[in-house]
Design an enzyme around this catalytic site. Structure first.
Site, short mmCIF file in Angstrom:
data_model
loop_
_atom_site.label_atom_id
_atom_site.label_comp_id
_atom_site.label_asym_id
_atom_site.label_seq_id
_atom_site.Cartn_x
_atom_site.Cartn_y
_atom_site.Cartn_z
N CYS A 1 0.84 -1.20 0.00
CA CYS A 1 0.00 0.00 0.00
C CYS A 1 0.87 1.25 0.00
O CYS A 1 1.55 1.52 -0.98
CB CYS A 1 -0.98 -0.03 1.16
N HIS B 1 -3.83 -5.26 1.20
CA HIS B 1 -3.58 -5.69 2.57
C HIS B 1 -4.10 -7.12 2.72
O HIS B 1 -5.08 -7.51 2.09
CB HIS B 1 -4.29 -4.79 3.57
#
Length: 519
Positions: A338, A428
């Site tokens: 991310c 994630h």
């Protein structure tokens, strides 16, 4: 059984989250329809729910303990700190703006109504709702705007169990002092104490517990022993201390260990992503914050961030950025997740999170990221190397140029980047896909020259998480007074609880035992 109660803590990280998860799992195993609730959370560890919002990761774990899918109902207000003074405000799973202390005060009436409505709906639907406080109710400077501690307990007439962490020292004083500093109406809802992480002989603690009951008129409902195997799904960044190990590394299957250095960013988010690696035998994961710790690692992970540009500056200031570039040039494995993935690119254009415009990335990928006002929130499924993967996305940054091959395919679209031994993704939870994690770790081991490292074939992160929830439930069953818990749920706080006379302390002088006595 029908009712609700609040689990509060003397401090942050006192054990509220795990106690709630343990109670929820214990009740669910008994066939009770139970749900978790945290009115307001402050954490950058969040997950995407089935209803398309985001909540604190601890509430997702608690939902799992109840046998439920995560829902925004379980955590209607979430604050995600982006700096020391400003946080993103997420209401019912959706970001509605950025607030400081003064802004938050202006929102309190609306947020109080949201919290009350969600809790009332859950209590109507479920037999039991176990609520978790936030921080500590002793933060009396915040009492006027409190939504999650005594403000919630007073509004909903909830009995409160107060948890203290004995590992921190002074737990009896923490419990007594937290009660004493509250105003009388709040005190009357504190119905009992729970001591967390106890080690040693219980008989040595007994005189202190007896005296605490004498002073406060309240029982200690449970003393939960320290359990070193409880570590997965940390509530927030308090558990990600620099130079600290992640989890409890188990011996390798082969002849060599694989070492992982996870960069402890100042505004780290979803630090739990590396926990899947720590579940593997022979994989030793450690948080690091200086470049010297990267040198001997077989793999470096740059995790997510709630302040990508600010944390990128920190990488440069500490020398970690130069160490990452040198590592990539030498073929050393690196993974960016991310915000960490975004930092590894060439350019970041940010008029949203930091409002600094265009900044130069580390240049490990041919990648341009541009931040948008709306946040990507989705649970995703895809594949890599023919392996099915799952994860979730929470980010403002969009890929507007990708010059390297995509690492994954998600929902039919290219995702992430791969260049040599450097990988990046917005997903994630990707490493919880067991088959992909195993395959990828074999590739990492080869790139790192760890020919003696062997990947275990039977590790399931899902099973590890379930086992930890069952361990929590066992601890609750064995060390909490379940009859007292059921009584509090059924009848509420006792009506005859005494209060401590804090207003009797002489001005300018210390309190005597009489001054602080039970009235």
């Amino acid at each position: 059984m029908k009712g609700a109660l609040l689990v509060a803590g003397t401090t942050s990280d006192a054990g509220k989250s795990v106690v709630v998860a343990g109670i929820c799992r214990m009740l669910a195993r008994r066939g009770v329809r139970v749900a978790p609730f945290k009115a307001q959370n402050m954490s950058n560890n969040s997950v995407v729910t089935l209803d398309g919002g985001e909540i604190g990761r601890a509430q997702a774990l608690q939902a799992r303990a109840c046998g439920l899918e995560p829902s925004v109902r379980f955590n209607p207000v979430l604050l995600k700190p982006g700096s020391d003074r400003r946080s993103q405000l997420v209401v019912r799973g959706r970001a509605v703006g950025t607030v400081g202390a003064a802004d938050y005060i202006r929102h309190r009436r609306e947020l109080r109504a949201v919290v009350a409505a969600e809790l009332a709906a859950l209590r109507a639907e479920f037999d039991v709702v176990i609520c978790e406080g936030a921080g500590s109710p002793a933060e009396i400077n915040l009492r006027a705007t409190d939504l999650a501690n005594m403000g919630l307990a007073r509004a909903a007439r909830l009995p409160v169990l107060l948890v203290g962490d004995i590992d921190r020292g002074g737990v009896l004083a923490h419990l007594f002092g937290t009660l004493a500093i509250l105003e009388p109406e709040d005190q009357r809802l504190i119905s009992g104490f729970v001591i967390n992480k106890f080690r040693g002989a219980r008989e040595l603690l007994r005189p202190g517990l007896d005296r605490l009951t004498e002073l406060t008129g309240r029982p200690t409902v449970g003393v939960l022993p320290y359990a070193e195997d409880l570590w997965i799904d940390a509530e927030d960044s308090l558990g990600t201390l620099a130079d600290a190990p992640v989890g409890r590394p188990s011996p390798p299957v082969g002849t060599e260990w694989l070492t992982v250095a996870a960069v402890r960013l100042p505004r780290i988010s979803n630090s739990t992503d590396v926990e899947a690696l720590a579940c593997e035998p022979g994989v030793a994961v450690r948080w690091v914050s200086d470049p010297s710790r990267l040198a001997g690692a077989d793999l470096v992970v740059v995790p997510g961030s709630k302040a990508t540009v600010s944390d990128l500056r920190w990488l440069r200031r500490t020398g970690i950025a130069d160490a990452l570039r040198a590592r990539a040039a030498a073929g050393g494995p690196i993974l960016g997740i991310c915000g960490g993935y975004q930092m590894l690119g060439t350019r970041i254009i940010d008029h949203v999170e930091s409002d600094v415009g265009e900044v130069e990335g580390l240049g490990l990928f041919d990648l341009t990221i541009e931040f948008a006002e709306s946040k990507v929130l989705r649970r995703s499924a895809g594949c890599a190397e023919g392996i099915t993967v799952h994860g979730y996305e929470i980010h403002h940054g969009r890929v507007v140029h990708r010059g390297d091959p995509a690492w994954l395919t998600v929902e039919g679209e290219p995702e992430g980047s791969a260049r040599g031994a450097v990988w990046g993704t917005h997903l994630h939870g990707l490493l919880e896909s067991d088959q992909l994690r195993r395959s990828w770790l074999r590739t990492v081991a080869v790139a790192a020259g760890r020919t003696g490292f062997v990947v275990a074939e039977d590790i399931s992160v899902d099973a590890v998480r379930s086992a930890q929830l069952d361990l929590l439930a066992d601890l609750v069953e064995d060390h909490l007074d379940i009859a007292e818990l059921e009584r509090l749920l059924s009848t509420g706080a006792p009506t005859d609880l005494p209060t401590l006379a804090t207003d009797a302390v002489p001005a300018g002088g210390p309190a005597t035992r009489q001054d602080m006595g039970v009235i």
